[in-house]
Motif scaffolding. Sequence first.
Motif, short mmCIF file in Angstrom:
data_model
loop_
_atom_site.label_atom_id
_atom_site.label_comp_id
_atom_site.label_asym_id
_atom_site.label_seq_id
_atom_site.Cartn_x
_atom_site.Cartn_y
_atom_site.Cartn_z
N VAL A 175 0.87 -13.04 8.08
CA VAL A 175 1.21 -11.71 7.55
C VAL A 175 0.90 -11.63 6.07
O VAL A 175 0.41 -10.60 5.57
N ALA A 176 1.15 -12.72 5.32
CA ALA A 176 0.86 -12.71 3.89
C ALA A 176 -0.64 -12.57 3.63
O ALA A 176 -1.06 -11.79 2.76
N LEU A 177 -1.45 -13.31 4.38
CA LEU A 177 -2.90 -13.21 4.21
C LEU A 177 -3.39 -11.80 4.54
O LEU A 177 -4.20 -11.22 3.81
N LEU A 182 -5.24 -6.44 2.66
CA LEU A 182 -5.19 -4.98 2.70
C LEU A 182 -4.78 -4.38 1.36
O LEU A 182 -5.23 -3.29 1.00
N ALA A 183 -3.94 -5.09 0.62
CA ALA A 183 -3.40 -4.53 -0.63
C ALA A 183 -4.38 -4.62 -1.79
O ALA A 183 -4.45 -3.70 -2.61
N VAL A 184 -5.13 -5.71 -1.88
CA VAL A 184 -6.00 -5.91 -3.05
C VAL A 184 -7.04 -4.80 -3.19
O VAL A 184 -7.23 -4.27 -4.30
N PRO A 185 -7.75 -4.39 -2.14
CA PRO A 185 -8.71 -3.29 -2.32
C PRO A 185 -8.03 -2.00 -2.80
O PRO A 185 -8.62 -1.25 -3.60
N GLY A 199 -11.68 -7.96 -3.77
CA GLY A 199 -11.12 -7.77 -2.44
C GLY A 199 -11.19 -9.01 -1.56
O GLY A 199 -10.21 -9.35 -0.90
N PRO A 200 -12.31 -9.75 -1.54
CA PRO A 200 -12.34 -10.98 -0.74
C PRO A 200 -11.76 -12.20 -1.46
O PRO A 200 -11.16 -13.06 -0.83
#
Length: 231
Positions: A175-177, A182-185, A199-200
């Motif tokens: 879930v953390a990964l 999803l959050a970084v972008p 993002g990656p």
Amino acid sequence: MAGLNVGARAALRRRPPAGRSRGGGWESAALRVLEFVAYPALAGCALLLLCVGVVTWLPALAAAGYALDRWRDGDHARPFLDTLRAFGGYWRALWRHAVASTAVAALLAGNLVFLAGRSGPPAVALLALQLGLVLALVPYHLALAAAAGRDPGGDARRWVRAALFLAFGSPRRGVALLGVALAVPLLTSPSALGPLLLGPTLPLLLGLRMAARLAPAPDRPAAGAALAPTA
């Protein structure tokens, strides 16, 4: 009195300049924050360059993981060049997996587009299944790149086993990964290149940190040595 004046002047010479605290203080912290953004962005730049080949994205992500892991350990601070240099070895080891993953991603994308315009319980159930597969593949491939990056002398089978354990051995890790991916972008979207460069790589950094907690890193090739994972 003269002796006191001499001692006072010596103490003033030993005092650090105003605005600079002992141990680096806020300047050191600010530089560390800039480094935390700059080096992943450099690795992300190399990753984008290598992804021009479309099916090359997975070996490129693993190579970025290798470069970022070296930076994390203080071994090397050249993530752009290290990513480019490591790519060849990871391509030889992961090209079959990369082609299969690309085909699966294209199939899932086509299914989602097709099912999005359909109604009824069967279509909704199939759409939910496709979304679930997509959400499972994101942490898996991040974990695979992290496992490969920390173990460049391994092979694809060993990396896959490590990735499955890293991504799905604990619900919190998976879930953390997924959440960070999803959050970084979204968080970097104010910058035009932020989602592409960070993002990656920022989720990959989290995967590397998790992998480091699970097991110590195997011996890595010396700096500048050719990387040659086995197929």
